[in-house]
Design a protein around this motif. Structure first.
Motif, PDB file in Angstrom:
ATOM      1  N   MET A 158     -30.287 -23.562  26.554  1.00 27.95           N
ATOM      2  CA  MET A 158     -31.421 -23.154  27.386  1.00 27.95           C
ATOM      3  C   MET A 158     -32.513 -22.574  26.500  1.00 27.95           C
ATOM      4  SD  MET A 158     -31.482 -20.297  30.426  1.00 27.95           S
ATOM      5  CE  MET A 158     -30.216 -21.194  31.309  1.00 27.95           C
ATOM      6  N   LEU A 159     -33.733 -22.957  26.759  1.00 32.06           N
ATOM      7  CA  LEU A 159     -34.841 -22.433  25.982  1.00 32.06           C
ATOM      8  C   LEU A 159     -35.103 -20.985  26.349  1.00 32.06           C
ATOM      9  CD1 LEU A 159     -37.402 -25.374  26.121  1.00 32.06           C
ATOM     10  CD2 LEU A 159     -35.979 -24.688  24.197  1.00 32.06           C
ATOM     11  N   SER A 160     -35.399 -20.178  25.346  1.00 28.53           N
ATOM     12  CA  SER A 160     -35.744 -18.792  25.624  1.00 28.53           C
ATOM     13  C   SER A 160     -37.166 -18.695  26.141  1.00 28.53           C
ATOM     14  CB  SER A 160     -35.609 -17.960  24.337  1.00 28.53           C
ATOM     15  OG  SER A 160     -36.498 -18.433  23.352  1.00 28.53           O
ATOM     16  N   LEU A 161     -37.425 -17.670  26.935  1.00 37.77           N
ATOM     17  CA  LEU A 161     -38.754 -17.477  27.496  1.00 37.77           C
ATOM     18  C   LEU A 161     -39.701 -17.005  26.411  1.00 37.77           C
ATOM     19  CD1 LEU A 161     -40.680 -17.215  29.905  1.00 37.77           C
ATOM     20  CD2 LEU A 161     -39.821 -14.888  30.227  1.00 37.77           C
ATOM     21  N   ARG A 162     -40.875 -17.613  26.367  1.00 39.11           N
ATOM     22  CA  ARG A 162     -41.913 -17.176  25.423  1.00 39.11           C
ATOM     23  C   ARG A 162     -43.133 -16.751  26.221  1.00 39.11           C
ATOM     24  NH1 ARG A 162     -42.917 -22.034  21.700  1.00 39.11           N
ATOM     25  NH2 ARG A 162     -41.914 -23.218  23.334  1.00 39.11           N
ATOM     26  N   ILE A 163     -43.612 -15.561  26.013  1.00 37.67           N
ATOM     27  CA  ILE A 163     -44.788 -15.062  26.715  1.00 37.67           C
ATOM     28  C   ILE A 163     -46.021 -15.528  25.964  1.00 37.67           C
ATOM     29  CG2 ILE A 163     -45.963 -13.005  27.586  1.00 37.67           C
ATOM     30  CD1 ILE A 163     -43.228 -13.574  28.823  1.00 37.67           C
ATOM     31  N   ARG A 164     -46.999 -16.098  26.687  1.00 35.38           N
ATOM     32  CA  ARG A 164     -48.174 -16.666  26.052  1.00 35.38           C
ATOM     33  C   ARG A 164     -49.418 -16.078  26.698  1.00 35.38           C
ATOM     34  NH1 ARG A 164     -45.958 -21.287  23.763  1.00 35.38           N
ATOM     35  NH2 ARG A 164     -43.922 -21.778  24.643  1.00 35.38           N
ATOM     36  N   LEU A 216     -37.556 -31.149  31.832  1.00 35.31           N
ATOM     37  CA  LEU A 216     -38.185 -29.836  31.691  1.00 35.31           C
ATOM     38  C   LEU A 216     -39.505 -29.879  30.927  1.00 35.31           C
ATOM     39  CD1 LEU A 216     -35.099 -27.596  30.794  1.00 35.31           C
ATOM     40  CD2 LEU A 216     -36.191 -27.874  33.023  1.00 35.31           C
ATOM     41  N   HIS A 217     -39.666 -30.889  30.089  1.00 30.41           N
ATOM     42  CA  HIS A 217     -40.809 -30.939  29.185  1.00 30.41           C
ATOM     43  C   HIS A 217     -41.684 -32.150  29.479  1.00 30.41           C
ATOM     44  CE1 HIS A 217     -37.424 -28.949  27.130  1.00 30.41           C
ATOM     45  NE2 HIS A 217     -38.334 -28.156  26.600  1.00 30.41           N
ATOM     46  N   VAL A 218     -42.987 -31.961  29.412  1.00 27.75           N
ATOM     47  CA  VAL A 218     -43.908 -33.069  29.648  1.00 27.75           C
ATOM     48  C   VAL A 218     -43.954 -33.974  28.422  1.00 27.75           C
ATOM     49  CG1 VAL A 218     -45.324 -31.699  31.218  1.00 27.75           C
ATOM     50  CG2 VAL A 218     -45.953 -31.817  28.787  1.00 27.75           C
ATOM     51  N   SER A 219     -44.391 -35.201  28.610  1.00 27.38           N
ATOM     52  CA  SER A 219     -44.578 -36.131  27.501  1.00 27.38           C
ATOM     53  C   SER A 219     -45.781 -35.706  26.675  1.00 27.38           C
ATOM     54  CB  SER A 219     -44.800 -37.549  28.042  1.00 27.38           C
ATOM     55  OG  SER A 219     -46.064 -37.616  28.706  1.00 27.38           O
ATOM     56  N   THR A 220     -45.882 -36.240  25.473  1.00 28.58           N
ATOM     57  CA  THR A 220     -47.050 -35.928  24.643  1.00 28.58           C
ATOM     58  C   THR A 220     -48.329 -36.474  25.260  1.00 28.58           C
ATOM     59  OG1 THR A 220     -46.531 -37.885  23.303  1.00 28.58           O
ATOM     60  CG2 THR A 220     -45.793 -35.754  22.466  1.00 28.58           C
ATOM     61  N   GLU A 221     -48.233 -37.595  25.984  1.00 26.11           N
ATOM     62  CA  GLU A 221     -49.429 -38.149  26.612  1.00 26.11           C
ATOM     63  C   GLU A 221     -49.894 -37.254  27.764  1.00 26.11           C
ATOM     64  OE1 GLU A 221     -51.260 -42.470  27.977  1.00 26.11           O
ATOM     65  OE2 GLU A 221     -49.146 -42.315  27.384  1.00 26.11           O
ATOM     66  N   ARG A 222     -48.967 -36.729  28.543  1.00 29.12           N
ATOM     67  CA  ARG A 222     -49.323 -35.785  29.596  1.00 29.12           C
ATOM     68  C   ARG A 222     -49.908 -34.508  28.991  1.00 29.12           C
ATOM     69  NH1 ARG A 222     -51.502 -34.670  34.301  1.00 29.12           N
ATOM     70  NH2 ARG A 222     -50.523 -32.932  35.424  1.00 29.12           N
ATOM     71  N   MET A 223     -49.330 -34.054  27.916  1.00 36.05           N
ATOM     72  CA  MET A 223     -49.829 -32.879  27.207  1.00 36.05           C
ATOM     73  C   MET A 223     -51.283 -33.096  26.777  1.00 36.05           C
ATOM     74  SD  MET A 223     -48.118 -31.143  23.818  1.00 36.05           S
ATOM     75  CE  MET A 223     -46.535 -30.872  24.610  1.00 36.05           C
ATOM     76  N   TRP A 224     -51.574 -34.297  26.284  1.00 36.02           N
ATOM     77  CA  TRP A 224     -52.922 -34.659  25.825  1.00 36.02           C
ATOM     78  C   TRP A 224     -53.949 -34.453  26.939  1.00 36.02           C
ATOM     79  CZ3 TRP A 224     -54.357 -40.357  24.180  1.00 36.02           C
ATOM     80  CH2 TRP A 224     -55.517 -40.353  23.389  1.00 36.02           C
ATOM     81  N   ILE A 248     -39.035 -23.555  36.223  1.00 41.66           N
ATOM     82  CA  ILE A 248     -38.021 -22.541  36.494  1.00 41.66           C
ATOM     83  C   ILE A 248     -36.630 -23.053  36.122  1.00 41.66           C
ATOM     84  CG2 ILE A 248     -37.024 -21.063  38.281  1.00 41.66           C
ATOM     85  CD1 ILE A 248     -39.943 -20.498  37.682  1.00 41.66           C
ATOM     86  N   ASP A 249     -35.826 -22.185  35.526  1.00 43.11           N
ATOM     87  CA  ASP A 249     -34.457 -22.583  35.199  1.00 43.11           C
ATOM     88  C   ASP A 249     -33.541 -22.376  36.409  1.00 43.11           C
ATOM     89  OD1 ASP A 249     -33.780 -19.895  35.366  1.00 43.11           O
ATOM     90  OD2 ASP A 249     -33.534 -19.620  33.202  1.00 43.11           O
ATOM     91  N   ALA A 250     -32.260 -22.642  36.241  1.00 43.74           N
ATOM     92  CA  ALA A 250     -31.307 -22.590  37.348  1.00 43.74           C
ATOM     93  C   ALA A 250     -31.165 -21.190  37.940  1.00 43.74           C
ATOM     94  CB  ALA A 250     -29.941 -23.092  36.879  1.00 43.74           C
ATOM     95  N   LYS A 251     -31.511 -20.165  37.160  1.00 49.73           N
ATOM     96  CA  LYS A 251     -31.415 -18.785  37.641  1.00 49.73           C
ATOM     97  C   LYS A 251     -32.746 -18.269  38.180  1.00 49.73           C
ATOM     98  CE  LYS A 251     -27.636 -17.536  34.504  1.00 49.73           C
ATOM     99  NZ  LYS A 251     -27.181 -16.596  33.437  1.00 49.73           N
ATOM    100  N   GLY A 252     -33.740 -19.160  38.252  1.00 52.84           N
ATOM    101  CA  GLY A 252     -35.024 -18.752  38.785  1.00 52.84           C
ATOM    102  C   GLY A 252     -35.949 -18.110  37.778  1.00 52.84           C
ATOM    103  N   HIS A 253     -35.626 -18.213  36.487  1.00 54.95           N
ATOM    104  CA  HIS A 253     -36.453 -17.614  35.445  1.00 54.95           C
ATOM    105  C   HIS A 253     -37.434 -18.655  34.889  1.00 54.95           C
ATOM    106  CE1 HIS A 253     -32.694 -14.950  34.829  1.00 54.95           C
ATOM    107  NE2 HIS A 253     -33.549 -14.343  35.651  1.00 54.95           N
ATOM    108  N   PRO A 254     -38.678 -18.262  34.633  1.00 55.08           N
ATOM    109  CA  PRO A 254     -39.643 -19.199  34.056  1.00 55.08           C
ATOM    110  C   PRO A 254     -39.295 -19.525  32.606  1.00 55.08           C
ATOM    111  CG  PRO A 254     -40.595 -17.005  34.202  1.00 55.08           C
ATOM    112  CD  PRO A 254     -39.275 -16.941  34.911  1.00 55.08           C
ATOM    113  N   LEU A 255     -39.423 -20.781  32.240  1.00 50.75           N
ATOM    114  CA  LEU A 255     -39.140 -21.231  30.874  1.00 50.75           C
ATOM    115  C   LEU A 255     -40.429 -21.318  30.066  1.00 50.75           C
ATOM    116  CD1 LEU A 255     -36.619 -24.100  31.707  1.00 50.75           C
ATOM    117  CD2 LEU A 255     -36.077 -21.827  30.819  1.00 50.75           C
ATOM    118  N   GLY A 256     -40.298 -21.168  28.754  1.00 44.87           N
ATOM    119  CA  GLY A 256     -41.451 -21.239  27.864  1.00 44.87           C
ATOM    120  C   GLY A 256     -41.801 -22.665  27.511  1.00 44.87           C
ATOM    121  N   VAL A 257     -42.077 -23.467  28.528  1.00 50.83           N
ATOM    122  CA  VAL A 257     -42.455 -24.870  28.332  1.00 50.83           C
ATOM    123  C   VAL A 257     -43.803 -25.101  29.024  1.00 50.83           C
ATOM    124  CG1 VAL A 257     -40.029 -25.558  28.235  1.00 50.83           C
ATOM    125  CG2 VAL A 257     -41.263 -25.711  30.402  1.00 50.83           C
ATOM    126  N   THR A 258     -44.403 -26.261  28.783  1.00 49.70           N
ATOM    127  CA  THR A 258     -45.685 -26.567  29.413  1.00 49.70           C
ATOM    128  C   THR A 258     -45.579 -26.432  30.930  1.00 49.70           C
ATOM    129  OG1 THR A 258     -46.356 -28.046  27.627  1.00 49.70           O
ATOM    130  CG2 THR A 258     -47.429 -28.356  29.763  1.00 49.70           C
TER     131      THR A 258
END
Length: 430
Positions: free
Chosen positions: A1-7, A239-247, A359-369
């Motif tokens: 599981m990815l750790s949460l990153r605050i941005r 969980l993660h967008v494609s690079t084209e969507r990111m663009w 959101i992950d399975a526990k309802g926590h926001p993930l540090g992804v796009t």
């Protein structure tokens, strides 16, 4: 599981200088397009100087004989300078590659010896082997992939046409590391007066970067929308967008919120493996750029890239890309038995800025796009055939074209992938 990153998103002020340069270069190339030529090149690949599995001469010859006009051997945190030997004992990568190297270039060129009593081969420097290949039809760029990181997140950058080695500067956060790398390259360019192209490599590698990270970087102009390595996650996942969507997310913010020029998309190989070919190997020939430039010289190639006068490809060949009178036209070089679908993609103003975290399975926001509206990077038009045009209505923040072929991509990493080409974003009235 990815750790949460605050941005925290930092919005920099408008750079009038950047805009003035962008418009000047674009107008020069629009007026002089008839005198320019298309040059095919790859800005990202590796050799025995770092973690590739072949000698640089063998790699360069492959690209030259396969229709490329320019190449950057971008080995990790090293330039092809000084003295470097590779061990060539049984079952090492160098020993396996050595017979073909000897057969092609001969014992008078290949320098064998010993290092601490172990058989080894000296790697030729760029200045040595470029003499074998460079001519009016082929160019080698002095390049480096700066491999940096923050915590466990890998952050990599390609520098093309360098004068000096760039050491990873590090930093206090993901955004800080990225910004420091851009600043170091910009400092070398300013100090030496030599044009250097700096770009962000494979943003989804290790899931290190998000669109929100990249939005914060000042003066960034290039990233890899397509990378041919088998481990860089171009397509994203659940969980993660494609690079084209990111663009599209990034450019909607850059243009609509920050009023700065769009991020431009590159396609590259990132090749490491030249002997075994399969979807599980990082092979050559999976991605490239085709640049419309006045001449085959570093300054001309980089100037054209910075003007956005190029397209990226994983197989589709374009005959022309025309942006005139707010109309984007794509002319495809057709292949017999192949059909082409062109999608014109963009975001209309006013943009819908609403987004929500993943959101992950526990309802926590993930540090992804974050997840954004489908109106960001929407498909504005779909056309079939070898020529397609889109006339802007005037409310588009930007428009780009993606040409999708019916032809399956040879040795594709992603299952079911087809050959594609991507044009660069253009803006109505500019």
């Amino acid at each position: 599981m990815l750790s949460l990153r605050i941005r925290r998103i930092f919005v920099s002020p408008v750079s009038a200088v950047v805009w003035a340069y962008f418009f000047l270069i674009a107008s020069i190339f629009a007026a002089d397009a008839k005198t320019n030529h298309w040059f095919k090149g790859n800005l990202h690949t590796h050799s025995f100087w770092s973690d590739g599995d072949d000698f640089p001469e063998m790699i360069v010859e492959w690209y030259k004989t396969n229709g490329y006009h320019f190449l950057g051997l971008s080995d990790h945190n090293i330039l092809q300078e000084g003295t470097k030997w590779v061990v060539a004992t049984n079952k090492t990568r160098a020993s396996e590659a050595l017979p073909n190297y000897l057969q092609r270039f001969g014992s008078n060129w290949v320098e064998q010896g010993e290092q601490k009593g172990t058989p080894a081969v000296r790697l030729k420097t760029l200045e040595e082997f470029r003499k074998l290949f460079e001519d009016e039809h082929f160019l080698l760029l002095k390049s480096e992939e700066v491999s940096d990181k923050f915590s466990r997140w890998p952050l990599h950058f390609i520098n093309s046409n360098l004068r000096e080695l760039i050491k990873p500067p590090g930093g206090t956060s993901i955004v800080d590391v990225v910004q420091r790398n851009f600043d170091v390259a910009a400092e070398q360019r300013k100090r030496t007066g030599v044009p250097i192209l700096h770009h962000l490599a494979h943003p989804n590698f290790g899931w290190a970067l998000t669109a929100e990270d990249i939005i914060q970087i000042r003066s960034e102009r290039f990233f890899e929308v397509h990378n041919g390595h088998d481990a860089v996650n171009n397509e994203g996942d659940k969980l993660h967008v494609s690079t084209e969507r990111m663009w599209d997310i990034i450019n909607t913010h850059r243009i609509g919120e920050r009023n700065v020029p769009p991020l431009l998309g590159l396609a590259v190989d990132d090749a490491h493996n030249y002997h075994k070919f399969s979807p599980k190997h990082a092979n050559a020939g999976r991605g490239w750029v085709v640049v419309r430039a006045a001449e085959l010289k570093p300054a001309a190639i980089i100037t054209a890239l910075e003007a956005g006068d190029f397209y990226a490809s994983s197989g589709v060949r374009l005959d022309d890309v025309i942006w005139k009178d707010n109309k984007l036209t794509v002319r495809i070089e057709p292949e017999a038995g192949v059909t082409y679908t062109t999608q014109f993609i963009g975001t209309r103003a006013p943009a819908d800025w609403a987004s929500k975290p993943v959101i992950d399975a526990k309802g926590h926001p993930l540090g992804v796009t974050r997840r954004y509206s489908s109106s960001i990077g929407a498909v504005l038009s779909v056309q079939i055939g070898s020529s397609a045009s889109y006339e802007c209505k005037g409310d588009e923040l930007y428009v780009r074209a993606c040409v999708i072929s019916s032809k399956p991509k040879k040795n594709a990493v992603a299952k079911g992938d087809r050959e594609k080409a991507w044009t660069q974003p253009v803006q109505p009235g500019k």
